[in-house]
Scaffold this motif. Structure first.
Motif, PDB file in Angstrom:
ATOM      1  N   TYR A   7      39.908   4.365 -67.371  1.00  0.00           N
ATOM      2  CA  TYR A   7      38.748   3.620 -66.415  1.00  0.00           C
ATOM      3  C   TYR A   7      39.054   2.192 -66.678  1.00  0.00           C
ATOM      4  O   TYR A   7      39.187   1.505 -67.848  1.00  0.00           O
ATOM      5  CB  TYR A   7      37.336   3.958 -66.958  1.00  0.00           C
ATOM      6  CG  TYR A   7      36.735   5.059 -66.496  1.00  0.00           C
ATOM      7  CD1 TYR A   7      37.193   5.826 -65.272  1.00  0.00           C
ATOM      8  CD2 TYR A   7      35.788   5.803 -67.050  1.00  0.00           C
ATOM      9  CE1 TYR A   7      36.546   7.036 -64.785  1.00  0.00           C
ATOM     10  CE2 TYR A   7      35.254   7.035 -66.692  1.00  0.00           C
ATOM     11  CZ  TYR A   7      35.850   7.452 -65.474  1.00  0.00           C
ATOM     12  OH  TYR A   7      35.128   8.890 -65.118  1.00  0.00           O
ATOM     13  N   LYS A   8      38.772   1.565 -65.397  1.00  0.00           N
ATOM     14  CA  LYS A   8      38.493   0.086 -65.663  1.00  0.00           C
ATOM     15  C   LYS A   8      37.292  -0.323 -65.316  1.00  0.00           C
ATOM     16  O   LYS A   8      36.482   0.569 -65.197  1.00  0.00           O
ATOM     17  CB  LYS A   8      39.384  -0.656 -64.457  1.00  0.00           C
ATOM     18  CG  LYS A   8      40.645  -0.354 -64.311  1.00  0.00           C
ATOM     19  CD  LYS A   8      41.652  -0.964 -63.056  1.00  0.00           C
ATOM     20  CE  LYS A   8      43.011  -1.036 -63.272  1.00  0.00           C
ATOM     21  NZ  LYS A   8      43.662  -1.435 -61.990  1.00  0.00           N
ATOM     22  N   ALA A  12      35.786  -2.880 -60.664  1.00  0.00           N
ATOM     23  CA  ALA A  12      37.288  -3.629 -60.761  1.00  0.00           C
ATOM     24  C   ALA A  12      38.146  -3.020 -59.642  1.00  0.00           C
ATOM     25  O   ALA A  12      39.182  -3.753 -59.346  1.00  0.00           O
ATOM     26  CB  ALA A  12      37.959  -3.541 -62.129  1.00  0.00           C
ATOM     27  N   ILE A  13      37.957  -1.723 -59.315  1.00  0.00           N
ATOM     28  CA  ILE A  13      38.695  -1.171 -58.513  1.00  0.00           C
ATOM     29  C   ILE A  13      38.637  -1.253 -57.060  1.00  0.00           C
ATOM     30  O   ILE A  13      39.556  -0.996 -56.106  1.00  0.00           O
ATOM     31  CB  ILE A  13      39.118   0.322 -58.724  1.00  0.00           C
ATOM     32  CG1 ILE A  13      37.767   1.078 -58.242  1.00  0.00           C
ATOM     33  CG2 ILE A  13      39.329   0.563 -60.077  1.00  0.00           C
ATOM     34  CD1 ILE A  13      37.948   2.542 -58.443  1.00  0.00           C
ATOM     35  N   GLU A  29      34.047   1.495 -53.586  1.00  0.00           N
ATOM     36  CA  GLU A  29      32.684   0.926 -54.300  1.00  0.00           C
ATOM     37  C   GLU A  29      32.534   2.326 -55.463  1.00  0.00           C
ATOM     38  O   GLU A  29      32.864   3.462 -55.085  1.00  0.00           O
ATOM     39  CB  GLU A  29      31.590   0.825 -53.425  1.00  0.00           C
ATOM     40  CG  GLU A  29      31.425  -0.379 -52.348  1.00  0.00           C
ATOM     41  CD  GLU A  29      31.290  -1.767 -53.068  1.00  0.00           C
ATOM     42  OE1 GLU A  29      30.796  -1.726 -54.250  1.00  0.00           O
ATOM     43  OE2 GLU A  29      31.216  -2.600 -52.200  1.00  0.00           O
ATOM     44  N   GLU A  30      31.742   1.795 -56.604  1.00  0.00           N
ATOM     45  CA  GLU A  30      31.587   2.814 -57.609  1.00  0.00           C
ATOM     46  C   GLU A  30      30.397   2.876 -58.291  1.00  0.00           C
ATOM     47  O   GLU A  30      29.794   1.803 -58.387  1.00  0.00           O
ATOM     48  CB  GLU A  30      32.854   3.092 -58.126  1.00  0.00           C
ATOM     49  CG  GLU A  30      33.028   1.894 -59.245  1.00  0.00           C
ATOM     50  CD  GLU A  30      34.302   1.799 -60.184  1.00  0.00           C
ATOM     51  OE1 GLU A  30      34.818   3.054 -60.349  1.00  0.00           O
ATOM     52  OE2 GLU A  30      34.549   0.923 -60.756  1.00  0.00           O
ATOM     53  N   PHE A  31      29.777   3.853 -58.770  1.00  0.00           N
ATOM     54  CA  PHE A  31      28.653   3.730 -59.849  1.00  0.00           C
ATOM     55  C   PHE A  31      28.916   5.055 -60.809  1.00  0.00           C
ATOM     56  O   PHE A  31      29.671   5.962 -60.426  1.00  0.00           O
ATOM     57  CB  PHE A  31      27.346   3.857 -58.985  1.00  0.00           C
ATOM     58  CG  PHE A  31      26.996   5.281 -58.574  1.00  0.00           C
ATOM     59  CD1 PHE A  31      26.683   6.204 -59.110  1.00  0.00           C
ATOM     60  CD2 PHE A  31      27.364   5.220 -57.151  1.00  0.00           C
ATOM     61  CE1 PHE A  31      26.013   7.328 -58.517  1.00  0.00           C
ATOM     62  CE2 PHE A  31      27.085   6.437 -56.581  1.00  0.00           C
ATOM     63  CZ  PHE A  31      26.455   7.630 -57.020  1.00  0.00           C
ATOM     64  N   GLU A  32      28.143   5.069 -61.707  1.00  0.00           N
ATOM     65  CA  GLU A  32      28.333   6.105 -62.821  1.00  0.00           C
ATOM     66  C   GLU A  32      27.524   7.280 -62.674  1.00  0.00           C
ATOM     67  O   GLU A  32      26.192   6.993 -62.533  1.00  0.00           O
ATOM     68  CB  GLU A  32      28.416   5.431 -64.413  1.00  0.00           C
ATOM     69  CG  GLU A  32      29.062   6.221 -65.275  1.00  0.00           C
ATOM     70  CD  GLU A  32      29.307   5.538 -66.509  1.00  0.00           C
ATOM     71  OE1 GLU A  32      30.487   4.795 -66.570  1.00  0.00           O
ATOM     72  OE2 GLU A  32      28.540   5.363 -67.230  1.00  0.00           O
TER      73      GLU A  32
END
Length: 600
Positions: A7-8, A12-13, A29-32
């Motif tokens: 994981y970055k 970051a990606i 776009e991302e979230f956990e």
């Protein structure tokens, strides 16, 4: 090494792609979510207006970055209007090239373990619905969002809306499930208790487009490598379920595995405005879910539309795209110019199937005129019994004598993976005047099994099809949702699953047909020589029988002609040792063997 070790930092990606002058694309776009897994989404923003927009959202198991226009399904891409095409169009998802210029942000999310999202893939499970609900709340909180989210998409991208909306996530404002089932067991995994072999095809398709499932492939045509790099075979085996295996091992709806897989959802908790779009040709997948989802939802504003033809085309074409837009404009933008809140829009409208259709083309989509209705099922429905007779007719009068009609289901050979044994057909009298069949019907049969060899626990599978024969003596075919010719409607039942559940769903709505419970605790034995009462649900349907035409009820021990890929012929599930023997249909004064037709 765990994939999470690669994981970055969050965000970051994410990259920005401005290559299309119709929108700006924010890729990954991302979230956990739970267990540290990450959900990745593509966000497409209009180039004018804003800075905040209403949001159209969809979630896919196929890979948001597998661009069908450039990669696969070229026939699908070739048939689309040019305004829908772009390098970012995903399979069965809304087209950002069309919706962004109309003032909508479009969000396409990869389900966990699919595409760029990390973790273990769990199709048709609560994991997907819980993640989707979190993603809706994430989208509602973004600086480019007005906080109102509308769900949309076709097939899996539609069926996942039902259980997600039932969770009532913050920000969800409306939903447009376009041909999406609602009960995974009865509509997807097993038809009448018989394993739906289309799941083998579906699973292959899902894996083919699943970037995590293809990390060991170097061919970029399967989509970009996921952000954490490629996985080896052992990691793939650990992270991804094998759907056919689980479905074959879990025949009953109360088996532990199904508790997590879309069979006990309470859709009465759906309260947001709803536009449910079904397909009369979707009689092997989805149609029943669209109709029952509409019936079960508690939404103040809910609408049912049923079209015809190939399932992907109407979603992108006029006039269907226009009424989607007017519905979304009403409930996401507050602009009710088409009267969704004022009663101008009928609660129910559907294509009336008169004549024969040209399958698989947009011309075929538009051959039937729509009719508005006030409710579903139609209040004026007359449920007519048509009894099976000894001369293979269907009569409104019950036979006064007793006789047994036999159809051989002895499984000696396999042809194209289908069991041998021909069915039997019963026909209505030729229509002297026009009548219409619209709604929910069912078939009731007195059956027995004889000459079973006893090599395995015996059982008996029954498949039924309703066909229309025109005045020239030819079958009037209609377009299946895959674009191939199909009859009016189907039904299925395994005799050991014959127990009827008076309350099959937790929201206790009324369905005017018998629904088997499919519970292991309700399993019934099948023995040589005993007569059993089978009640077989027919899926919702519509057809006009014109003067000089007639209907045919086909009863078969195997898939009838016209099922296309929606088959129930798995060699393990339909073991020849279990199903060998003679199926007997009993008719006469002492037996209840008839079809119920909903006549309007």
């Amino acid at each position: 090494m765990d994939y999470k070790d690669n994981y970055k930092p969050l965000g970051a990606i994410t990259t920005v792609d401005e290559s299309d002058d119709r929108y700006i694309a924010h890729i990954n776009e991302e979230f956990e979510v739970g267990d540290g897994d990450r959900i990745r989404l593509n966000v497409f923003l209009p180039r004018s207006g804003g800075p905040k927009f209403p949001v159209l959202m969809t979630a896919t198991p196929y890979g948001k970055d597998v661009y069908v226009v450039l990669v696969s399904l070229t026939s699908f891409a070739a048939d689309l209007p040019e305004t829908m095409k772009s390098n970012h169009l995903s399979w069965e998802a809304p087209a950002p090239s069309w919706w962004c210029p109309h003032g909508y942000a479009v969000v396409i999310m990869d389900h966990r373990g699919s595409g760029a999202s990390s973790g273990a893939s769990r199709p048709f499970s609560t994991q997907n619905w819980d993640d989707y609900a979190k993603a809706i709340e994430w989208a509602a909180d973004q600086p480019w969002s007005i906080g109102k989210i509308g769900l949309t998409g076709i097939s899996y991208l539609a069926l996942n809306q039902w259980p997600t909306a039932a969770r009532q996530p913050r920000g969800l404002a409306c939903m447009v499930p376009w041909e999406g089932l609602g009960d995974y067991y009865r509509e997807g995994g097993r038809h009448g208790g018989i394993y739906h072999s289309f799941m083998d095809v579906w699973y292959l398709r899902q894996i083919m487009r699943n970037h995590y499932g293809n990390r060991n492939r170097s061919n970029g045509n399967w989509g970009p490598t996921s952000p954490e790099g490629k996985l080896g075979d052992s990691e793939l085996e650990e992270l991804h379920q094998r759907f056919p295996k689980f479905l074959l091992e879990n025949e009953w709806i109360d088996d532990e595995w199904y508790k997590d897989h879309m069979v006990g959802e309470n859709y009465s908790s759906i309260q947001v405005p709803l536009l449910s779009a079904g397909n009369w040709g979707g009689i092997g997948l989805h149609l029943r879910g669209n109709v029952l989802g509409y019936m079960r939802a508690s939404s103040q504003y809910k609408f049912l539309r049923i079209h015809t033809g190939r399932h992907d085309l109407p979603y992108y074409f006029e006039p269907y795209i226009t009424y989607q837009k007017s519905f979304l404009d009403c409930f996401l933008k507050g602009d009710d110019y088409d009267g969704w809140k004022t009663g101008k829009q009928a609660p129910v409208a559907f294509a009336v199937r008169r004549g024969t259709q040209s399958p698989g083309s947009m011309q075929g989509e538009l051959e039937f005129k729509f009719r508005d209705e006030k409710e579903w099922p139609l209040a004026r429905t007359n449920y007519e019994k048509h009894y099976l007779t000894a001369n293979k007719m269907l009569s409104k009068e019950k036979p006064s004598h007793q006789r047994k009609s036999i159809t051989d289901t002895r499984i000696d050979t396999f042809t194209n993976f289908r069991c041998s044994g021909e069915g039997i057909q019963f026909i209505t009298p030729v229509a002297e005047e026009e009548y219409e069949v619209t709604g929910h019907g069912h078939v009731r049969l007195a059956v027995s099994l004889t000459d079973h060899k006893g090599e395995s626990e015996p059982d008996l599978d029954v498949y039924v099809a309703l066909r229309k024969i025109n005045a020239q003596g030819n079958e009037s075919s209609y377009s299946s949702s895959l674009g191939s010719p199909t009859p009016v409607v189907f039904g299925w039942l395994r005799a050991s699953h014959r127990t009827i559940d008076p309350n099959p769903y937790p929201d206790s709505f009324h369905l005017p047909v018998p629904v088997p419970s499919h519970k292991r605790s309700d399993k019934k034995e099948v023995r040589n020589g005993e007569v059993y009462d089978l009640q077989i649900e027919l899926w919702p349907t519509n057809v006009v029988v014109e003067k000089g035409e007639h209907l045919v009820l086909e009863i078969s021990p195997k898939d009838p002609a016209g099922v296309d890929l929606f088959v129930c012929h798995d060699l393990i599930d339909r073991d020849e040792r279990k199903l060998c023997g003679m199926n007997n249909i009993h008719i006469g004064k002492d037996y209840e063997s008839y079809v119920v037709l909903p006549i309007v």
